[in-house]
Design a protein around this motif. Structure first.
Motif, PDB file in Angstrom:
ATOM      1  N   ALA A 119      11.575 -16.496 -48.516  1.00 41.79           N
ATOM      2  CA  ALA A 119      11.596 -15.930 -47.168  1.00 41.79           C
ATOM      3  C   ALA A 119      10.221 -15.992 -46.511  1.00 41.79           C
ATOM      4  O   ALA A 119      10.115 -16.218 -45.302  1.00 41.79           O
ATOM      5  CB  ALA A 119      12.092 -14.490 -47.226  1.00 41.79           C
ATOM      6  N   LYS A 120       9.176 -15.818 -47.316  1.00 41.27           N
ATOM      7  CA  LYS A 120       7.815 -15.832 -46.746  1.00 41.27           C
ATOM      8  C   LYS A 120       7.278 -17.248 -46.562  1.00 41.27           C
ATOM      9  O   LYS A 120       6.421 -17.478 -45.704  1.00 41.27           O
ATOM     10  CB  LYS A 120       6.858 -15.013 -47.625  1.00 41.27           C
ATOM     11  N   THR A 121       7.722 -18.194 -47.389  1.00 40.41           N
ATOM     12  CA  THR A 121       7.176 -19.548 -47.320  1.00 40.41           C
ATOM     13  C   THR A 121       8.059 -20.519 -46.555  1.00 40.41           C
ATOM     14  O   THR A 121       7.564 -21.488 -45.967  1.00 40.41           O
ATOM     15  CB  THR A 121       6.952 -20.118 -48.732  1.00 40.41           C
ATOM     16  N   GLY A 122       9.378 -20.318 -46.630  1.00 41.20           N
ATOM     17  CA  GLY A 122      10.297 -21.271 -46.021  1.00 41.20           C
ATOM     18  C   GLY A 122      10.765 -22.352 -46.970  1.00 41.20           C
ATOM     19  O   GLY A 122      11.487 -23.272 -46.572  1.00 41.20           O
ATOM     20  N   THR A 123      10.376 -22.264 -48.256  1.00 43.97           N
ATOM     21  CA  THR A 123      10.817 -23.223 -49.250  1.00 43.97           C
ATOM     22  C   THR A 123      11.321 -22.491 -50.487  1.00 43.97           C
ATOM     23  O   THR A 123      10.822 -21.409 -50.828  1.00 43.97           O
ATOM     24  CB  THR A 123       9.693 -24.187 -49.656  1.00 43.97           C
ATOM     25  N   SER A 124      12.303 -23.092 -51.166  1.00 45.31           N
ATOM     26  CA  SER A 124      12.899 -22.462 -52.348  1.00 45.31           C
ATOM     27  C   SER A 124      12.365 -23.038 -53.650  1.00 45.31           C
ATOM     28  O   SER A 124      12.902 -22.756 -54.719  1.00 45.31           O
ATOM     29  CB  SER A 124      14.422 -22.636 -52.308  1.00 45.31           C
TER      30      SER A 124
ATOM     31  N   GLU B 280       4.869 -15.346 -41.338  1.00 43.66           N
ATOM     32  CA  GLU B 280       3.815 -14.327 -41.255  1.00 43.66           C
ATOM     33  C   GLU B 280       2.420 -14.941 -41.410  1.00 43.66           C
ATOM     34  O   GLU B 280       1.431 -14.230 -41.433  1.00 43.66           O
ATOM     35  CB  GLU B 280       4.035 -13.268 -42.332  1.00 43.66           C
ATOM     36  N   ARG B 281       2.360 -16.273 -41.548  1.00 42.09           N
ATOM     37  CA  ARG B 281       1.120 -17.054 -41.624  1.00 42.09           C
ATOM     38  C   ARG B 281       0.245 -16.714 -42.843  1.00 42.09           C
ATOM     39  O   ARG B 281      -0.980 -16.816 -42.787  1.00 42.09           O
ATOM     40  CB  ARG B 281       0.307 -16.913 -40.334  1.00 42.09           C
ATOM     41  N   GLN B 282       0.871 -16.346 -43.962  1.00 40.77           N
ATOM     42  CA  GLN B 282       0.085 -16.249 -45.189  1.00 40.77           C
ATOM     43  C   GLN B 282      -0.400 -17.636 -45.607  1.00 40.77           C
ATOM     44  O   GLN B 282       0.286 -18.636 -45.393  1.00 40.77           O
ATOM     45  CB  GLN B 282       0.918 -15.653 -46.334  1.00 40.77           C
ATOM     46  N   GLY B 283      -1.568 -17.704 -46.202  1.00 39.27           N
ATOM     47  CA  GLY B 283      -2.027 -18.934 -46.826  1.00 39.27           C
ATOM     48  C   GLY B 283      -1.561 -18.965 -48.271  1.00 39.27           C
ATOM     49  O   GLY B 283      -1.467 -17.916 -48.921  1.00 39.27           O
ATOM     50  N   CYS B 284      -1.251 -20.153 -48.802  1.00 34.92           N
ATOM     51  CA  CYS B 284      -0.650 -20.277 -50.134  1.00 34.92           C
ATOM     52  C   CYS B 284      -1.418 -21.259 -51.006  1.00 34.92           C
ATOM     53  O   CYS B 284      -2.023 -22.212 -50.517  1.00 34.92           O
ATOM     54  CB  CYS B 284       0.791 -20.778 -50.035  1.00 34.92           C
ATOM     55  N   TRP B 285      -1.334 -21.019 -52.310  1.00 34.89           N
ATOM     56  CA  TRP B 285      -1.723 -22.015 -53.294  1.00 34.89           C
ATOM     57  C   TRP B 285      -0.841 -21.810 -54.520  1.00 34.89           C
ATOM     58  O   TRP B 285      -0.251 -20.730 -54.687  1.00 34.89           O
ATOM     59  CB  TRP B 285      -3.206 -21.928 -53.639  1.00 34.89           C
ATOM     60  N   ASN B 286      -0.695 -22.843 -55.350  1.00 37.02           N
ATOM     61  CA  ASN B 286       0.249 -22.699 -56.454  1.00 37.02           C
ATOM     62  C   ASN B 286      -0.451 -22.725 -57.806  1.00 37.02           C
ATOM     63  O   ASN B 286      -1.675 -22.856 -57.897  1.00 37.02           O
ATOM     64  CB  ASN B 286       1.363 -23.750 -56.372  1.00 37.02           C
ATOM     65  N   THR B 287       0.351 -22.583 -58.862  1.00 32.90           N
ATOM     66  CA  THR B 287      -0.190 -22.450 -60.218  1.00 32.90           C
ATOM     67  C   THR B 287      -0.320 -23.778 -60.946  1.00 32.90           C
ATOM     68  O   THR B 287      -0.695 -23.796 -62.114  1.00 32.90           O
ATOM     69  CB  THR B 287       0.718 -21.518 -61.055  1.00 32.90           C
ATOM     70  N   ALA B 288      -0.028 -24.896 -60.284  1.00 30.31           N
ATOM     71  CA  ALA B 288      -0.100 -26.200 -60.946  1.00 30.31           C
ATOM     72  C   ALA B 288      -1.543 -26.575 -61.265  1.00 30.31           C
ATOM     73  O   ALA B 288      -2.476 -26.156 -60.578  1.00 30.31           O
ATOM     74  CB  ALA B 288       0.526 -27.272 -60.055  1.00 30.31           C
ATOM     75  N   THR B 289      -1.713 -27.367 -62.319  1.00 26.90           N
ATOM     76  CA  THR B 289      -3.053 -27.832 -62.689  1.00 26.90           C
ATOM     77  C   THR B 289      -3.669 -28.626 -61.546  1.00 26.90           C
ATOM     78  O   THR B 289      -4.847 -28.457 -61.208  1.00 26.90           O
ATOM     79  CB  THR B 289      -2.986 -28.697 -63.957  1.00 26.90           C
ATOM     80  N   ILE B 290      -2.898 -29.541 -60.961  1.00 20.02           N
ATOM     81  CA  ILE B 290      -3.305 -30.225 -59.733  1.00 20.02           C
ATOM     82  C   ILE B 290      -2.762 -29.385 -58.584  1.00 20.02           C
ATOM     83  O   ILE B 290      -1.641 -29.572 -58.124  1.00 20.02           O
ATOM     84  CB  ILE B 290      -2.775 -31.665 -59.679  1.00 20.02           C
ATOM     85  N   MET B 291      -3.564 -28.447 -58.153  1.00 13.34           N
ATOM     86  CA  MET B 291      -3.127 -27.405 -57.234  1.00 13.34           C
ATOM     87  C   MET B 291      -2.767 -27.957 -55.859  1.00 13.34           C
ATOM     88  O   MET B 291      -3.360 -28.915 -55.379  1.00 13.34           O
ATOM     89  CB  MET B 291      -4.248 -26.385 -57.082  1.00 13.34           C
TER      90      MET B 291
ATOM     91  N   ILE C  85       8.993 -21.448 -41.502  1.00 16.07           N
ATOM     92  CA  ILE C  85       7.895 -21.837 -42.387  1.00 16.07           C
ATOM     93  C   ILE C  85       6.711 -20.901 -42.183  1.00 16.07           C
ATOM     94  O   ILE C  85       6.134 -20.835 -41.094  1.00 16.07           O
ATOM     95  CB  ILE C  85       7.463 -23.290 -42.122  1.00 16.07           C
ATOM     96  N   LEU C  86       6.367 -20.158 -43.226  1.00 13.10           N
ATOM     97  CA  LEU C  86       5.249 -19.220 -43.198  1.00 13.10           C
ATOM     98  C   LEU C  86       5.271 -18.382 -41.919  1.00 13.10           C
ATOM     99  O   LEU C  86       4.299 -18.357 -41.159  1.00 13.10           O
ATOM    100  CB  LEU C  86       3.919 -19.971 -43.322  1.00 13.10           C
TER     101      LEU C  86
ATOM    102  N   ARG D  27      -0.792 -22.425 -42.233  1.00 14.68           N
ATOM    103  CA  ARG D  27      -0.626 -22.809 -40.842  1.00 14.68           C
ATOM    104  C   ARG D  27      -1.900 -22.485 -40.081  1.00 14.68           C
ATOM    105  O   ARG D  27      -2.697 -21.640 -40.505  1.00 14.68           O
ATOM    106  CB  ARG D  27       0.531 -22.036 -40.206  1.00 14.68           C
ATOM    107  N   ASP D  28      -2.096 -23.163 -38.958  1.00 15.20           N
ATOM    108  CA  ASP D  28      -3.179 -22.767 -38.070  1.00 15.20           C
ATOM    109  C   ASP D  28      -2.594 -22.046 -36.866  1.00 15.20           C
ATOM    110  O   ASP D  28      -1.367 -21.863 -36.741  1.00 15.20           O
ATOM    111  CB  ASP D  28      -4.045 -23.963 -37.679  1.00 15.20           C
TER     112      ASP D  28
END
Length: 427
Positions: A164-169, A277-288, A274-275, A293-294
């Motif tokens: 809901a916050k990111t727009g992707t499942s 609430e405009r939170q910035g995201c990063w993930n847990t992958a080794t190649i992050m 898509i986002l 959004r701006d």
């Protein structure tokens, strides 16, 4: 990449803050000279000037030219590394000290923005650390335990809440870091420089340093045209150091490239998904992967990779492919801006401070987390250079720090990112 027109930074195109581009044109004698116009150097200049010290900052290009102006713009607390790992490496007391000081980094940034009226697209809706796998989710649960034990405001979101916050499942969950947010990083650092000048600092751009030497009781710093003598010196070049022959002060790190690509502004209907609430995201992958959004509604994706090197096409096509994977409902993905910056990775993923002489500090190795830590380290360095008290520093400075095989490790990171990005497009 085949289209040079795309090799331009969104931040440079949209930063409202503009500084007069003045190069050093006279010899000076000051209390402190700073080399490097990023978060660390500019914050230190501001702090020194506000405390009444005479300070000259020298930047080889323009303010924010390096990693500070190429940043993703996530204003987070602490480092990438978990607090308990930091305390294990440094020891309980020293680790707790840096964790506590860096936890206050976002509030320092937000306070500066309010105090100096910096227009930098500030959001304070938090950031999301997203689990890309079951293992990633387990890591987030352990991180959350550590964050809550240290009084940080954070919450573990379910898969549905994350969607809901990111727009992707695609994510299994996320830590919602609250009381943090995002900025337009180049506008922020330029705003800080403007504030430093207003406080009395002398800030010079296009003034590369060609030598640093100790002469009697002072430091002597030379540019191609002039000289600055100072009682104290701060070297804050991080991943954009230009190879000055300054012995132990020379930053030691593995250079790692991180690129970003920004779409055209999305439709109002799409921005509701898509986002929102405009939170910035990063993930847990080794190649992050990063995502944000701006203010104009552009979607910005980032990842490890050099988009001016041999693998540029792979990284560029991966970014388009990845957005289609994440958001199948997106209209055709086109990028208006792509750019990259260098990250100074240290072997232990910790920042380092080297005391390379009397009243002299070199700071480097933020390992991809520059906004909060750079602000905290810059302010602390200013206090140290004024009073000589090491207790004000987030970490104990060493007199020597060395890293080995940095070129080989840099190539390894780039190869890994290229392979992962290439394989992803085959799925």
């Amino acid at each position: 990449m085949n289209n040079p027109a795309l090799l331009n930074s969104l931040w440079r195109s949209t930063a409202g803050e503009v500084l007069e581009n003045t190069a050093l044109n006279e010899d000076q004698v000051v209390d402190v000279v700073i080399i490097g116009g990023g978060f660390t150097g500019v914050t230190a200049a501001l702090e020194l000037a506000e405390k009444g010290a005479s300070v000259t900052l020298l930047e080889a290009d323009d303010i924010g030219y390096g990693g500070s102006g190429r940043n993703v713009g996530l204003v987070n607390a602490g480092l990438w590394m978990e607090p308990e790992k930091i305390e294990k490496i440094l020891g309980k007391t020293a680790g707790k000290k840096i964790n506590t000081m860096l936890a206050a980094g976002p509030e320092q940034v937000f306070s500066n923005i309010a105090r100096f009226g910096i227009d930098c697209e500030l959001t304070r809706t938090g950031t999301l650390h997203c689990a890309h796998s079951a293992r990633g989710l387990a890591n987030l649960k352990d991180r959350l335990r550590q964050y809550l034990a240290r009084g940080l405001k954070a919450e573990l979101l379910s898969r549905e809440e994350t969607a809901a916050k990111t727009g992707t499942s695609i994510y299994r969950g996320a830590i919602w870091h609250q009381d943090v947010g995002t900025i337009q990083p180049l506008a922020y650092v330029r705003g800080l420089a403007r504030a430093a000048v207003s406080a009395g600092a002398s800030v010079y751009q296009n003034s590369p340093v060609v030598s640093i030497e100790r002469k009697g009781s002072r430091w002597r710093v030379r540019t191609p045209t002039n000289t600055v003598e100072a009682n104290g010196i701060l070297l804050a070049t991080n991943a954009y150091h230009r190879g000055l022959l300054v012995g132990n002060a020379t930053p030691q790190y593995t250079p790692v490239y991180f690129f970003q690509a920004a779409t055209q502004p999305l439709s109002a209907e799409t921005l509701e998904r898509i986002l929102p609430e405009r939170q910035g995201c990063w993930n847990t992958a080794t190649i992050m992967t990063s995502l944000r959004r701006d203010e104009a509604g552009r979607l910005i994706i980032g990842a490890v990779g050099n988009i001016e090197g041999a693998s540029s096409g792979i990284h560029y096509q991966w970014a388009k492919h990845r957005l289609r994977q994440m958001f199948p409902y997106l209209e055709a993905v086109e990028f208006d801006h792509t750019w990259h910056g260098r990250i100074a990775f240290s072997a232990d993923h910790l920042p380092h401070m080297v005391k390379f002489g009397p009243n002299a500090l070199s700071i480097f190795g933020y390992s991809g987390r520059g906004i909060g830590p750079g602000s905290v380290f810059g302010k602390a360095a200013a206090e140290y250079l004024l009073g000589g008290n090491e207790e004000v520093l987030p970490i104990e400075p060493s007199t020597v720090y060395r890293e080995s095989l940095t070129t080989a490790k840099s190539r390894y990171y780039e190869l890994g990112a290229t392979v992962i990005h290439g394989l992803t497009q085959l799925v």
